[in-house]
Write a protein that holds these residues in place. Structure first.
Motif, PDB file in Angstrom:
ATOM      1  N   TYR A 232     -27.233 -26.217   7.223  1.00 11.42           N
ATOM      2  CA  TYR A 232     -28.517 -26.812   7.583  1.00 11.42           C
ATOM      3  C   TYR A 232     -29.613 -25.785   7.824  1.00 11.42           C
ATOM      4  N   LEU A 294     -21.593 -37.464   4.904  1.00  8.82           N
ATOM      5  CA  LEU A 294     -22.331 -37.927   3.718  1.00  8.82           C
ATOM      6  C   LEU A 294     -23.825 -37.646   3.890  1.00  8.82           C
ATOM      7  N   MET A 295     -24.322 -37.779   5.141  1.00 11.55           N
ATOM      8  CA  MET A 295     -25.730 -37.435   5.392  1.00 11.55           C
ATOM      9  C   MET A 295     -25.974 -35.958   5.097  1.00 11.55           C
ATOM     10  N   THR A 296     -24.980 -35.142   5.460  1.00 13.67           N
ATOM     11  CA  THR A 296     -25.110 -33.698   5.218  1.00 13.67           C
ATOM     12  C   THR A 296     -25.143 -33.419   3.721  1.00 13.67           C
ATOM     13  N   ALA A 297     -24.243 -34.066   2.974  1.00 13.51           N
ATOM     14  CA  ALA A 297     -24.224 -33.877   1.522  1.00 13.51           C
ATOM     15  C   ALA A 297     -25.592 -34.251   0.944  1.00 13.51           C
ATOM     16  N   PHE A 298     -26.149 -35.369   1.423  1.00 16.15           N
ATOM     17  CA  PHE A 298     -27.458 -35.817   0.951  1.00 16.15           C
ATOM     18  C   PHE A 298     -28.532 -34.748   1.201  1.00 16.15           C
ATOM     19  N   SER A 299     -28.561 -34.204   2.429  1.00 17.69           N
ATOM     20  CA  SER A 299     -29.569 -33.176   2.737  1.00 17.69           C
ATOM     21  C   SER A 299     -29.403 -31.941   1.880  1.00 17.69           C
ATOM     22  N   PHE A 301     -28.148 -31.727  -1.206  1.00 16.85           N
ATOM     23  CA  PHE A 301     -28.674 -31.977  -2.552  1.00 16.85           C
ATOM     24  C   PHE A 301     -30.198 -31.965  -2.527  1.00 16.85           C
ATOM     25  N   ALA A 302     -30.775 -32.512  -1.451  1.00 18.76           N
ATOM     26  CA  ALA A 302     -32.237 -32.516  -1.350  1.00 18.76           C
ATOM     27  C   ALA A 302     -32.766 -31.078  -1.301  1.00 18.76           C
ATOM     28  N   GLU A 305     -32.500 -29.540  -4.812  1.00 12.44           N
ATOM     29  CA  GLU A 305     -33.471 -30.061  -5.767  1.00 12.44           C
ATOM     30  C   GLU A 305     -34.879 -29.552  -5.450  1.00 12.44           C
TER      31      GLU A 305
END
Ligand code: HAS
Ligand code: CU
Length: 550
Positions: A232, A294-299, A301-302, A305
């Motif tokens: 993070y 899953l929230m961590t994975a999302f962040s 990838f964000a 990108e």
């Protein structure tokens, strides 16, 4: 650069961590060869003894000392210099941890504690082994509370403000750890120690395992969360973007405090003595604790990108090629994350009650934890080591060293891929874990099972050997960065602590309301555990005497 006191403290923690890493990986190497029947141990050395050393020294000792080194460095960097009292208590905690470590290690090496890192009763180690473990935990509490005190001082001086993200995450992890340890402290102090020293004759086995797993599951998040902290706050800095969402990051950590503890039964799904209702209840809570990951994975990838597009990446996946692949601080953490995709998926398989019947106590589980703690966590710590030691010692991290670091993480990746894939498949085919006997090859029909390229104990051993070489390379890098690399002189030669800026303007204040979260955490623990534990005591069969089977 942070203060000299903190640097010394952090470096000592790293030193002990890597000393444990050395003995632990050596034990791992022996492990895969014994399972492959390629090695017969001398009489004074036992399979279970080595397995205990491997588990305790890597999973418990290496991780914990490294984690505290990271906390000390990051807290000093983000919240400010430690006062003399905070520093003193940190040292006291460190020494108590070290004393516990030495005592437990001596017991293992002298063959008096071949009970594995889960120390399931009725296997009975020397009482001193449990005393060592207890001291170790007390030491972590002292260090933990010292860091909490440092944080509280900042809070007092900055009333109404949200603390820096690094500090918030450190305190969340320590809160989780302290609540989790209550279980292991209870069983060690009130069950194991009196039993192992012979003050009582028997032990309530089911209760001891339950109190262990009350601790044992959040233990894995105690390893994971510091890695998440790096993902993070360090990754965005290296990528050149701000933290994706400060509120999301904090909320994920809060969810870990709430849901990582009342779920220990997912390690006991196959055990009698706990009613199905409570097992299912904790399985549901286990599925809740997947959400913050899953929230961590999302962040993540964000992050990738945003960074990739900023560097000119086009199209749906074009950003991927524009990431800083040549920077080992980034690539190591990326590989760590990539491993956690199958690692986490395997965890979901394990937690699914019915599927657990297939994988429980097979090599599958060993495969699972080598691609959770053994790579996502361990390789993140390697990635941190590359810059943290030079940062603390003021030495250079040269181009040549970076090349070696790439070889090191590359070999770790290949070794782990081979070994953990073989372990998963062998597990599905029925190869057991935690057993010295794995010579199924002397059974004719077993030959066909274990003859595939990946379904083979040889593959596992090849993987294990590559991993050991990788570990030695890492130790070389550690020693160079700690003692031998030339000192940085010019400003650009100094290695920095990559700490991303985090915008707290949209973060709700209640996320830092500890009373609220700790209160809910205890409520959930009571709901999930009070009745089954009560039943375990109420309806306990006669206690078990101890067994020394080795
Ligand atoms: Fe586990 C057993 C369930 C996570 C460690 N686990 C173990 C043991 C260990 C361990 C050591 O339910 C063995 C204990 C023993 O000795 O008996 N585990 C789970 C679940 C999760 C989980 C549901 N485990 C971990 C983590 C560990 C760890 C983390 C260490 C650090 N585990 C179990 C169960 C058992 C078990 C049962 C008992 C088995 C038995 O029968 O004995 C979840 O937390 C997993 C959630 C994670 C995800 C993944 C999210 C992905 C991320 C990465 C994103 C990647 C990016 C990169 C951005 C859903 C965050 C992109 C790259 C590309 C290439 C595209
Ligand atoms: Cu678990």
């Amino acid at each position: 650069m942070i203060g000299a006191g903190e640097r010394k403290l952090a470096l000592w923690n790293i030193g002990v961590a890597y000393a444990a890493f050395l003995i632990g990986t050596l034990a791992g190497l022996l492990q895969v060869f014994i399972r492959n029947d390629a090695l017969t141990l001398p009489a004074w050395l036992d399979y279970y003894q080595i397995l205990t050393a491997h588990g305790v020294l890597l999973a418990l000792i290496f991780t914990t000392f490294f984690i505290f080194a990271f906390f000390v460095t990051g807290m000093s960097k983000s919240v400010g210099a430690f006062g003399p009292k905070v520093l003193l208590w940190n040292w006291i905690g460190f020494i108590v941890m070290l004393a516990g470590t030495i005592l437990a290690t001596v017991m293992i090496i002298s063959g008096k504690a071949s009970v594995l890192y889960t120390f399931y009763a009725p296997l009975k180690a020397s009482g001193w082994y449990y005393v060592g473990l207890a001291l170790f935990v007390v030491g972590t509490w002292i260090m933990g509370f010292a860091l909490v005190a440092h944080y509280m001082k900042w809070r007092k001086a900055n009333r109404g403000e949200l603390s820096p993200l690094f500090a918030f995450m450190t305190i969340s992890t320590i809160v989780l750890w302290i609540i989790a340890c209550l279980g292991v402290v209870a069983t060690v102090l009130f069950q194991y120690i009196p039993w192992a020293f012979g003050w009582v004759d028997t032990i309530n086995v089911e209760l001891s395992r339950t109190l262990f797993w009350y601790f044992g599951h959040p233990l894995v998040y105690f390893w994971l969360l510091p890695a998440y902290m790096a993902w993070y706050v360090v990754v965005p800095k290296i990528l050149g973007v701000p933290v994706f969402s400060d509120a999301l990051a904090r909320f994920a950590f809060v969810l870990f405090i709430l849901f990582s503890i009342p779920v220990g039964f997912h390690h006991q799904l196959m055990e009698p003595g706990i009613s199905n209702f409570w097992k299912f209840f904790q399985v549901v809570l286990t599925f809740m604790v997947i959400i913050p990951s899953l929230m961590t994975a999302f962040s993540m990838f964000a992050n990738f990108e945003r960074a990739g597009r900023k560097n000119g990446g086009k199209g749906l996946f074009g950003w991927f090629t524009r990431l800083p692949w040549k920077d080992v601080r980034f690539t190591s953490l990326f590989i760590a994350m990539a491993f956690f995709i199958p690692g986490g998926a395997g965890g979901i398989v394990n937690a699914s009650f019915q599927l657990n019947e297939i994988v429980h106590n097979t090599l599958w589980v060993v495969g699972h934890f080598h691609i959770t703690v053994g790579t996502p966590v361990a390789m993140t710590f390697m990635g941190l080591t590359f810059w943290m030691i030079p940062y603390l010692t003021g030495r250079k991290f040269s181009k040549a060293m970076q090349k070696l670091a790439f070889i090191q993480i590359g070999t770790w990746t290949v070794g782990m891929l081979l070994m953990s894939t073989a372990q998963h498949i062998l597990g599905l085919l029925g190869a057991p874990r935690r057993t010295a006997y794995s010579g199924y090859n002397d059974h004719p029909s077993a030959l066909e099972w274990f003859d595939g390229i990946l379904t083979n104990h040889v593959t596992m051993a090849v993987g294990g050997s590559i991993l050991f070489l990788s570990a030695m390379l890492l130790l070389y890098i550690v020693i160079m960065s700690a003692f031998l690399s030339p000192k940085a002189v010019e400003a650009h030669e100094f290695v920095e602590f990559p700490l991303a800026a985090s915008d707290t303007s949209a973060t709700p204040k209640f996320l830092e309301n500890w009373k609220l979260w700790i209160g809910i955490a205890f409520a959930l623990i009571l709901i999930a555990y009070a009745i089954p534990i009560f039943q375990m005591i109420q309806h306990a069969p006669p206690g078990s005497k101890g067994f020394i089977t080795w």
